[in-house]
Structure formats: structure tokens, C-alpha cells
Design a protein around this motif. Structure first.
Motif, PDB file in Angstrom:
ATOM      1  N   GLY A 297       0.737  -1.208   0.176  1.00 21.51           N
ATOM      2  CA  GLY A 297      -0.043   0.070  -0.025  1.00 21.51           C
ATOM      3  C   GLY A 297       0.632   1.257  -0.060  1.00 21.51           C
ATOM      4  N   ILE A 298       2.305   1.273  -0.619  1.00 20.14           N
ATOM      5  CA  ILE A 298       3.116   2.402  -0.443  1.00 20.14           C
ATOM      6  C   ILE A 298       3.461   2.775  -1.826  1.00 20.14           C
ATOM      7  CG2 ILE A 298       3.687   2.032   1.986  1.00 20.14           C
ATOM      8  CD1 ILE A 298       6.530   0.870   0.562  1.00 20.14           C
ATOM      9  N   ALA A 299       2.819   2.187  -2.819  1.00 19.52           N
ATOM     10  CA  ALA A 299       3.300   2.523  -4.348  1.00 19.52           C
ATOM     11  C   ALA A 299       3.179   3.957  -4.645  1.00 19.52           C
ATOM     12  CB  ALA A 299       2.305   1.834  -5.140  1.00 19.52           C
ATOM     13  N   ASP A 300       2.374   4.751  -3.887  1.00 19.12           N
ATOM     14  CA  ASP A 300       2.004   6.022  -4.227  1.00 19.12           C
ATOM     15  C   ASP A 300       3.265   6.935  -3.477  1.00 19.12           C
ATOM     16  OD1 ASP A 300       1.175   5.452  -1.670  1.00 19.12           O
ATOM     17  OD2 ASP A 300       0.237   7.393  -1.642  1.00 19.12           O
ATOM     18  N   ARG A 301       4.374   6.258  -2.491  1.00 16.86           N
ATOM     19  CA  ARG A 301       5.389   6.708  -2.184  1.00 16.86           C
ATOM     20  C   ARG A 301       6.697   6.169  -2.255  1.00 16.86           C
ATOM     21  NH1 ARG A 301       5.180   6.061   3.308  1.00 16.86           N
ATOM     22  NH2 ARG A 301       3.417   4.796   3.652  1.00 16.86           N
ATOM     23  N   VAL A 302       6.785   5.546  -3.608  1.00 19.70           N
ATOM     24  CA  VAL A 302       7.940   4.773  -4.104  1.00 19.70           C
ATOM     25  C   VAL A 302       8.147   5.333  -5.273  1.00 19.70           C
ATOM     26  CG1 VAL A 302       9.248   2.622  -4.629  1.00 19.70           C
ATOM     27  CG2 VAL A 302       7.594   2.954  -2.550  1.00 19.70           C
ATOM     28  N   ARG A 303       9.294   5.960  -5.807  1.00 17.94           N
ATOM     29  CA  ARG A 303       9.710   6.060  -7.145  1.00 17.94           C
ATOM     30  C   ARG A 303      10.755   5.274  -7.831  1.00 17.94           C
ATOM     31  NH1 ARG A 303       5.864   8.641  -5.543  1.00 17.94           N
ATOM     32  NH2 ARG A 303       5.373  10.945  -5.696  1.00 17.94           N
ATOM     33  N   PHE A 304      10.554   4.681  -8.853  1.00 16.66           N
ATOM     34  CA  PHE A 304      11.471   3.937  -9.566  1.00 16.66           C
ATOM     35  C   PHE A 304      12.181   4.629 -10.573  1.00 16.66           C
ATOM     36  CE2 PHE A 304       8.721   0.774  -7.705  1.00 16.66           C
ATOM     37  CZ  PHE A 304       9.819  -0.168  -7.179  1.00 16.66           C
ATOM     38  N   ALA A 305      13.271   5.309 -10.172  1.00 14.34           N
ATOM     39  CA  ALA A 305      13.821   6.513 -11.177  1.00 14.34           C
ATOM     40  C   ALA A 305      14.457   5.763 -12.502  1.00 14.34           C
ATOM     41  CB  ALA A 305      15.003   7.315 -10.270  1.00 14.34           C
ATOM     42  N   GLY A 306      14.792   4.610 -12.426  1.00 17.55           N
ATOM     43  CA  GLY A 306      15.622   3.890 -13.445  1.00 17.55           C
ATOM     44  C   GLY A 306      17.276   4.009 -13.378  1.00 17.55           C
ATOM     45  N   VAL A 307      17.775   3.654 -14.290  1.00 18.02           N
ATOM     46  CA  VAL A 307      19.160   3.717 -14.269  1.00 18.02           C
ATOM     47  C   VAL A 307      19.903   5.004 -14.396  1.00 18.02           C
ATOM     48  CG1 VAL A 307      21.400   3.000 -15.657  1.00 18.02           C
ATOM     49  CG2 VAL A 307      19.453   1.357 -15.363  1.00 18.02           C
ATOM     50  N   ALA A 308      20.866   5.524 -13.757  1.00 22.50           N
ATOM     51  CA  ALA A 308      21.439   6.808 -13.823  1.00 22.50           C
ATOM     52  C   ALA A 308      22.753   6.853 -14.836  1.00 22.50           C
ATOM     53  CB  ALA A 308      21.755   7.461 -12.268  1.00 22.50           C
ATOM     54  N   ASP A 309      22.835   7.696 -15.462  1.00 20.61           N
ATOM     55  CA  ASP A 309      24.103   7.958 -16.041  1.00 20.61           C
ATOM     56  C   ASP A 309      25.305   7.896 -15.180  1.00 20.61           C
ATOM     57  OD1 ASP A 309      26.522   8.980 -17.548  1.00 20.61           O
ATOM     58  OD2 ASP A 309      25.132   9.758 -19.140  1.00 20.61           O
TER      59      ASP A 309
END
Length: 412
Positions: free
Chosen positions: A275-287
């Protein structure tokens, strides 16, 4: 005084070092970062350095002191891994003509075979850095952890038996190798960091960049950001991080996971289930050249991984002024100074208490941020890393019998 290992030699020349690694750019991981830092520092110390690595395809090629051996994908075993093909005779002849004084292997598989062959042919020291605690990766190759550990123990002992010296980043790894029965000299040399790049935002442009990154992730100015920079793989134990964030139950916090990997779908599903999907961000790979930007958006760094040999991302976070909140692990003893640069937690109650201390006490957090930067500067500089590895080369060369070659200069 011990006699020089270079007798009746020709005039002095720079020490020639061949670094061998299965992992190299464009791949982003701790091994690549460590080898690139070492290469840069050895060059700054006056060494002549070349790299032998794997190509991202079947074609063998050379470029600016980097030899890339043709390889094929081994991603069915481990994400983005590759296996070297039978090596080019041209590359081997070129390396043998160059005549490195030291061969420093950074991986235990394809390029390590080459490293052993080159070192044996030229009768020069073979140094090896042991980056990975393989027993934490048994889920990739064995249904039984105990059987997997035995396989790792035997494999590691055999790989390291032919080395003149082994470099490890922490005392934890040294103890593991001693337990495996490794007899080569083991030197503890923490990986260094470019402290000119990894630092808090300073200019107005950098502060605006932080605000832009937060806006891009849909994070409001009032929200507090917890950062994790990691490959999204099972051994990184990121499910526990999600569990801890859910248990802390702070509506004002957002967890930003920087990185990607095969375990991302499971982590996304787990966040939804909690129930925390709205408080998690998957930013992806960083350069890799810009990863420091992502540390700067956070107020602390979090990890539950128990598979780290040192944890380069922990040091990067410290250098950027982020206190650490990490699962208790002996490998972190040198970076997590309890109550000063961060905390190691053992359960959800401790995690929540430390999180509240950091987020609800701005003065305490600022004190810890300052201590984090100072600790990174005092203990994790790249220059010390290069000098300490160079001293390992010196000792390995002194233990070798005399040979007649043009005498290399081992600078300080």
C-alpha cells in the motif's frame, strides 16, 4: 636492505600495469567504478596503465589503452554478464610486447584466465581484487545455500591460489577468504572516491537541478526523500527496504530507488501489496557520470543489502552529505559511525526510530550530514586508494626473483 628485484637493468621507465576486468563501461556497477578510479589514480601516480576487458559483441577491438575481447551474452546466468570468446592472438601478442610489470585482475572468470596466462608467460606478479561475496548469490546457481557456499569456497580458493597478492575492501572480506583457506597475502584497501564530483549541491544551478529532478518524479517541496542507489536484484534485499518504509508509515516521505534490474517487477508488485506504491519512485538507471545528482535529492541513504564487500554507493552517499540508515552488516563498520554518520538497524522498530531522529530533527540531520562529508573526505579519498594499491604492487615485485628488464619506476 632487500636487494632490488631488477638487476642489471636498462634505464628507468614508468611501471606498466595491466588491469583485467569482465565488467567495463557502458555497464554501471561497483566493479566498473572501482577499476576506473584505480586506473585514473595509477595514471596520476606516473604508471603506464592498460585495461583488458570484454567487448559488448563478438568483435575484438582496441581503443585508447583498452583491449576489448569479443564475448557472448551470459545473461541467462546473471543480468548483463558476458563470457569471453577465444582471445585474439593479435591482442595477446601486443600485450606481451608491451610487457606489463604487474597484472591486476578484477574478476574471477573470463579475463582472469587471460590475466593468469599473461602473468605466467612474463613471470610477473598477479594481483587480484576480490570484489564479490559469491555466497550471497547462491540463488543464481544452486537451490541449496550450504552447497552453494561449498562451491564458492572451493572456487575462490583455487582462483586465488595462483596470485601473488589479494586486495579486499574490508576486514569482513579478509575474514571470509581466511575461512576459505586462501593463503596468498590479503591486503585491505578500501575503494577510493572522486570527492571533487561526489559532494552536496553548491551552486544555484545545482540546487535548481535538484528541484527539477524532484519535480520530474512528482515529489513536492514539502516531502522528505529517502534515496537508494542500487541494482534492482534479489541479493540487494530491497523488499526489506520497502517493508521498513511501510512499517515506518510516514506519509511525508518518498523512497526513490535509483537503478534497474531483473527484480524490478517483483519490487513494484511488493510496493503495491504494502500500500505504499504512491510513496515509491523507480527512477531507473542513472548515467554513471551523473549519478551524484540523484544523491543530492535525498535527505538520507537507505539500504538493507547484506551482499556488499564494501558498498561504494554508501561512500558516495556520505560524500554527498547523506547520513546512512542501513541493515546491520560487518562490512559497513568503517562507513557507518553509529549516531555520527548514520545508523545500522536490526528491526523495523530501530529503523523507524532512527528515521524519525533524522527527519524530525533538522539540526541533528545537518550535524550528521557534515560528519558524513568529513568522514568520506578523511577515509575514502581516491588518491589514498591509488597509493595503497601501488604499495601492494611494490611488495609483490620485491617478492619476485630478479629478472633482467628495463627497470620500472614505482612512484609514490
Amino acid at each position: 636492505m632487500r636487494p632490488s628485484p631488477y638487476q642489471d637493468a636498462e634505464p628507468a621507465r614508468p611501471l606498466r600495469v595491466l588491469l583485467t576486468t569482465d565488467w567495463w563501461e557502458p555497464v554501471v556497477n561497483g566493479v566498473v567504478a572501482s577499476v576506473q578510479t584505480l586506473r585514473r589514480e595509477l595514471l596520476a601516480l606516473g604508471c603506464d596503465v592498460r585495461v583488458l576487458t570484454l567487448s559488448q559483441g563478438i568483435r575484438t577491438r582496441s581503443e585508447q589503452g583498452v583491449y576489448r575481447i569479443g564475448s557472448v551474452s551470459a545473461s541467462m546466468v546473471y543480468d548483463r554478464a558476458r563470457i569471453g570468446m577465444p582471445a585474439s592472438r593479435r591482442v595477446l601478442r601486443e600485450i606481451l610486447r608491451w610487457r606489463p610489470d604487474v597484472v591486476h585482475s578484477q574478476c574471477e572468470f573470463s579475463t582472469h584466465v587471460w590475466a593468469r596466462r599473461i602473468a605466467r608467460t612474463l613471470a610477473v606478479p598477479l594481483v587480484h581484487t576480490y570484489h564479490t561475496i559469491y555466497e550471497d548469490y547462491t540463488h543464481y546457481y544452486s537451490p541449496s545455500r550450504s552447497v552453494g557456499r561449498k562451491v564458492v569456497e572451493t572456487f575462490s580458493r583455487r582462483v586465488l591460489a595462483g596470485t601473488d597478492a589479494v586486495v579486499v575492501p574490508t576486514a569482513k572480506v579478509q575474514r571470509i577468504l581466511t575461512g576459505y583457506g586462501v593463503r596468498s597475502p590479503v591486503h585491505i584497501v578500501p575503494t577510493g572516491l572522486d570527492l571533487e564530483r561526489f559532494r552536496p549541491a553548491a551552486s544555484e544551478a545545482e540546487h535548481e537541478d535538484v528541484r527539477a529532478l524532484r519535480r520530474g518524479l512528482g515529489i513536492s517541496p514539502e516531502q522528505r526523500v529517502i534515496v537508494s542507489v542500487s541494482r534492482l536484484a534479489k541479493e540487494k534485499n530491497l523488499e526489506e527496504v520497502l517493508d521498513m518504509v511501510a512499517a515506518a508509515d510516514r506519509a511525508d516521505t518518498v523512497l526513490v530507488l535509483v537503478g534497474d534490474g531483473p527484480y524490478r517487477p517483483e519490487l513494484e508488485a511488493h510496493a503495491r501489496a504494502l500500500g505504499i506504491a504512491d510513496r515509491v519512485r523507480f527512477a531507473g538507471v542513472a548515467d554513471p557520470a551523473e549519478v551524484q545528482r540523484w544523491y543530492r535529492i535525498g535527505e538520507l541513504f537507505v539500504s538493507a543489502s547484506l551482499s556488499e564487500t564494501q558498498g561504494l554507493t554508501f561512500i558516495e552517499a556520505l560524500a554527498c552529505g547523506l547520513p546512512l540508515l542501513c541493515r546491520r552488516d560487518p562490512s559497513l563498520a568503517s562507513v557507518v559511525v553509529e549516531g555520527r554518520t548514520g545508523w545500522q538497524y536490526e528491526d523495523a522498530e530501530q529503523f523507524s526510530a532512527h528515521l524519525s531522529t533524522l527527519l524530525d530533527g533538522p539540526r541533528r540531520r545537518e550535524e550528521m550530514a557534515t560528519a558524513a562529508r568529513e568522514h568520506a573526505q578523511a577515509t575514502c579519498g581516491a588518491q589514498d586508494f591509488g597509493r595503497h594499491v601501488l604499495e601492494v604492487y611494490r611488495q609483490s615485485l620485491r617478492r619476485r626473483p630478479a629478472r633482467i628488464i628495463s627497470r620500472p619506476v614505482v612512484t609514490a
